[in-house]
Motif scaffolding. Structure first.
Motif, PDB file in Angstrom:
ATOM      1  N   ASN A  99       0.661  -1.397   0.253  1.00  0.00           N
ATOM      2  CA  ASN A  99      -0.042  -0.006   0.058  1.00  0.00           C
ATOM      3  C   ASN A  99       0.904   1.377  -0.097  1.00  0.00           C
ATOM      4  O   ASN A  99       0.632   2.276  -0.598  1.00  0.00           O
ATOM      5  CB  ASN A  99      -0.970   0.122   1.247  1.00  0.00           C
ATOM      6  N   VAL A 100       2.098   1.125   0.854  1.00  0.00           N
ATOM      7  CA  VAL A 100       2.831   2.531   0.970  1.00  0.00           C
ATOM      8  C   VAL A 100       3.486   2.557  -0.468  1.00  0.00           C
ATOM      9  O   VAL A 100       3.954   3.740  -0.640  1.00  0.00           O
ATOM     10  CB  VAL A 100       3.759   2.227   1.953  1.00  0.00           C
ATOM     11  N   ALA A 101       3.881   1.516  -0.928  1.00  0.00           N
ATOM     12  CA  ALA A 101       4.557   1.566  -2.244  1.00  0.00           C
ATOM     13  C   ALA A 101       3.517   2.379  -3.248  1.00  0.00           C
ATOM     14  O   ALA A 101       3.986   3.275  -4.054  1.00  0.00           O
ATOM     15  CB  ALA A 101       5.006   0.228  -2.858  1.00  0.00           C
ATOM     16  N   ALA A 102       2.418   1.724  -3.363  1.00  0.00           N
ATOM     17  CA  ALA A 102       1.359   2.453  -4.212  1.00  0.00           C
ATOM     18  C   ALA A 102       1.105   4.079  -4.002  1.00  0.00           C
ATOM     19  O   ALA A 102       1.056   4.952  -4.923  1.00  0.00           O
ATOM     20  CB  ALA A 102       0.225   1.850  -4.064  1.00  0.00           C
ATOM     21  N   ILE A 103       1.011   4.271  -2.570  1.00  0.00           N
ATOM     22  CA  ILE A 103       0.888   5.530  -2.058  1.00  0.00           C
ATOM     23  C   ILE A 103       2.100   6.662  -2.815  1.00  0.00           C
ATOM     24  O   ILE A 103       2.217   7.783  -3.138  1.00  0.00           O
ATOM     25  CB  ILE A 103       1.050   5.680  -0.510  1.00  0.00           C
ATOM     26  N   ARG A 104       3.307   5.810  -2.348  1.00  0.00           N
ATOM     27  CA  ARG A 104       4.627   6.674  -2.793  1.00  0.00           C
ATOM     28  C   ARG A 104       4.494   6.778  -4.171  1.00  0.00           C
ATOM     29  O   ARG A 104       4.849   7.906  -4.920  1.00  0.00           O
ATOM     30  CB  ARG A 104       5.786   5.634  -2.760  1.00  0.00           C
ATOM     31  N   ARG A 105       3.906   5.838  -5.099  1.00  0.00           N
ATOM     32  CA  ARG A 105       3.935   6.189  -6.543  1.00  0.00           C
ATOM     33  C   ARG A 105       3.035   7.349  -6.770  1.00  0.00           C
ATOM     34  O   ARG A 105       3.341   8.141  -7.889  1.00  0.00           O
ATOM     35  CB  ARG A 105       3.413   4.883  -7.209  1.00  0.00           C
ATOM     36  N   HIS A 106       1.876   7.380  -5.971  1.00  0.00           N
ATOM     37  CA  HIS A 106       0.998   8.346  -6.313  1.00  0.00           C
ATOM     38  C   HIS A 106       1.610   9.874  -5.914  1.00  0.00           C
ATOM     39  O   HIS A 106       1.506  10.887  -6.870  1.00  0.00           O
ATOM     40  CB  HIS A 106      -0.423   8.236  -5.460  1.00  0.00           C
TER      41      HIS A 106
END
Lengths: 110, 262
Positions: A99-106
Motif C-alpha cells: 500500500n505504501v508503495a502505491a501511495i509513494r507512486r501516487h
C-alpha cells in the motif's frame, strides 16, 4: 485535514489519559493496532486512487481489527498463538508495504 | 479500502467540474486545504481510535518490559550501577556486623565484670561477716567448771585459728567474729563479745582446713594447754560441714577512706 487532526487527538488522548490495558485485551491490542494501520494505509491508497469510500473504510477498519483479534484468539486456543500472531503481522506488514508503495507512486510518481 | 469497484468520484463532490483532480497528489492537496466531507470526519474518528490504541499499547509495552528494548550500553550501565549499589550495601552489612560483634563483646565483658564483682562481693561478704557461710572446719568446745577461762584465752584461740587460715569464726552460735570484734571479761564470769554476753561452755566454730586448725590449737603452751592450765577442758571435732548462720550488719567505715589510687 480533519483526519490528521483526529489522529493527533487520539495520540494526545492516549498520552494524557495513560490508561492501562486490561489483561484480557493485552494479547490482541498490538495485532489490532497493526491491522488498523493496514486499513488506514489501504484507505489512503484508495483515496489517492480516487476510489475512497467512507463506508468501505469503516467496514474494512472494523473487520480488519476484529479478524486479526479473532485469529490471535483462535491461535491462543489452539496453542499456536505466538506463531499465528507472527503470521498475521507478516501478512499485514506485506500489505502495508505494498500500500505504501502505491501511495509513494501516487505522491512522488516514482 | 482497495476495492476497485467504487466509482472514483469521492473528491469531486464540490462543484468544480473544470479543475477536476486527475492526480492523487491533487486530491490530497485538495483534501488538506478544505475542511472535510463526511468521509474525512469518519476517517478522523477511526484514526483517533487508532492513535489512541497505538499510544496505549506503546506505553503499556514500555511499562511492562523496561529492559527489553534497552540497548547494550544502557544495560551495561544499569548492571554497573546495580553492582555498585550492591557493593555499597555489602560494605554496610560488614560495618553492621562489626558493630554487632563489638556490642556482643561489650556485653560479654560487662557480664564477666559483673560476675567478678558478684564473686568478690560474696568473698567480701564472707570475710566481713555479712553472709552466712558453710564449709569444712572444726568445732571447739571449751568447758569451764572452775571459771578460769576468760577473754584472753578466747582471743588467743581465735588468734591461733586465724593464724592457721580460718576463714569464718563464730562464738556460741551467737557472735560472728570479724575484724572489729572485741572481747572482754564481765563481772558475772562470762565474756562480752561485741555487746553479746556469752557464757561457758564456749563453742568456737571455724571454717578452714580442719586438720590445720586442730593442729594450731594443739601446740605446746598453745590454746589447749593454756585452757587446761586454768582448769578448763577442750574438745575439738573436725567436721565436714560447719554452718555459720550468724551475720553482721554491713560495716561502713566512718573515718577511714580508701586512698585514691593513681
Amino acid at each position: 485535514m480533519i483526519a490528521g487532526l483526529g489522529l493527533l487527538l487520539g495520540v494526545l488522548l492516549g498520552l494524557v489519559l495513560q490508561p492501562t490495558v486490561p489483561i484480557w485485551l493485552q494479547p490482541y491490542l498490538p495485532i489490532a493496532v497493526v491491522a488498523a494501520l493496514d486499513a488506514v494505509f489501504g484507505a489512503l491508497r484508495a483515496f489517492l486512487d480516487g476510489i475512497f469510500d467512507d463506508k468501505v473504510f469503516v467496514v474494512s477498519f472494523v473487520s480488519n481489527v476484529l479478524i486479526a483479534a479473532l485469529i490471535v484468539y483462535l491461535g491462543d486456543q489452539l496453542g499456536v498463538g505466538g506463531q499465528l500472531s507472527t503470521g498475521v503481522i507478516v501478512v499485514l506488514g506485506i500489505r502495508i508495504f505494498s500500500n505504501v508503495a502505491a501511495i509513494r507512486r501516487h505522491l512522488f510518481h516514482a | 479500502m482497495n476495492t476497485p469497484d467504487r466509482t472514483p468520484d469521492q473528491p469531486s463532490q464540490e462543484p468544480r467540474p473544470e479543475s477536476r483532480p486527475v492526480d492523487g497528489r491533487d486530491r490530497l492537496r485538495e483534501a488538506l486545504s478544505r475542511p472535510g466531507s463526511r468521509g474525512q470526519v469518519i476517517a478522523a474518528g477511526l484514526l483517533a481510535v487508532l492513535g489512541f490504541a497505538a499510544v496505549v499499547q506503546v506505553q503499556s509495552n514500555s511499562n511492562d518490559e523496561a529492559y527489553v528494548g534497552a540497548r547494550q550500553d544502557e544495560l551495561i550501565a544499569l548492571i554497573n550501577s546495580l553492582s555498585l549499589a550492591s557493593e555499597r550495601t555489602e560494605t554496610e552489612i560488614a560495618e553492621l556486623l562489626q558493630t554487632r560483634s563489638s556490642l556482643r563483646n561489650d556485653t560479654e565483658a560487662r557480664r564477666t565484670v559483673l560476675e567478678q564483682a558478684r564473686q568478690q562481693a560474696d568473698e567480701l561478704g564472707i570475710l566481713g561477716g555479712t553472709l552466712p557461710a558453710v564449709g569444712p572446719g572444726i568445732r571447739v568446745t571449751v568447758r569451764d567448771p572452775s571459771g578460769g577461762v576468760g577473754s584472753n584465752h578466747l582471743i588467743n584461740g581465735i588468734q591461733e585459728l586465724r593464724d592457721a587460715g580460718a576463714e569464718v569464726i563464730e562464738l556460741n552460735d551467737t557472735v560472728r567474729v570479724v575484724a572489729q570484734t572485741a572481747l572482754r571479761d564481765t563481772a558475772s564470769g562470762g565474756v562480752l563479745v561485741d555487746g553479746e554476753q556469752i557464757e561457758a561452755p564456749y563453742v568456737i566454730e571455724a571454717i578452714g582446713a580442719p586438720h590445720d586448725l586442730e593442729t594450731a590449737l594443739g601446740f605446746s603452751r598453745g590454746f589447749t594447754d593454756e585452757v587446761e592450765g586454768v582448769g578448763g577442758r577442750v574438745r575439738i571435732e573436725q567436721l565436714d560441714s560447719v554452718e555459720v548462720a550468724t551475720v553482721r550488719e554491713v560495716f561502713s567505715p566512718e573515718y577511714a577512706e580508701p586512698v585514691p589510687t593513681e
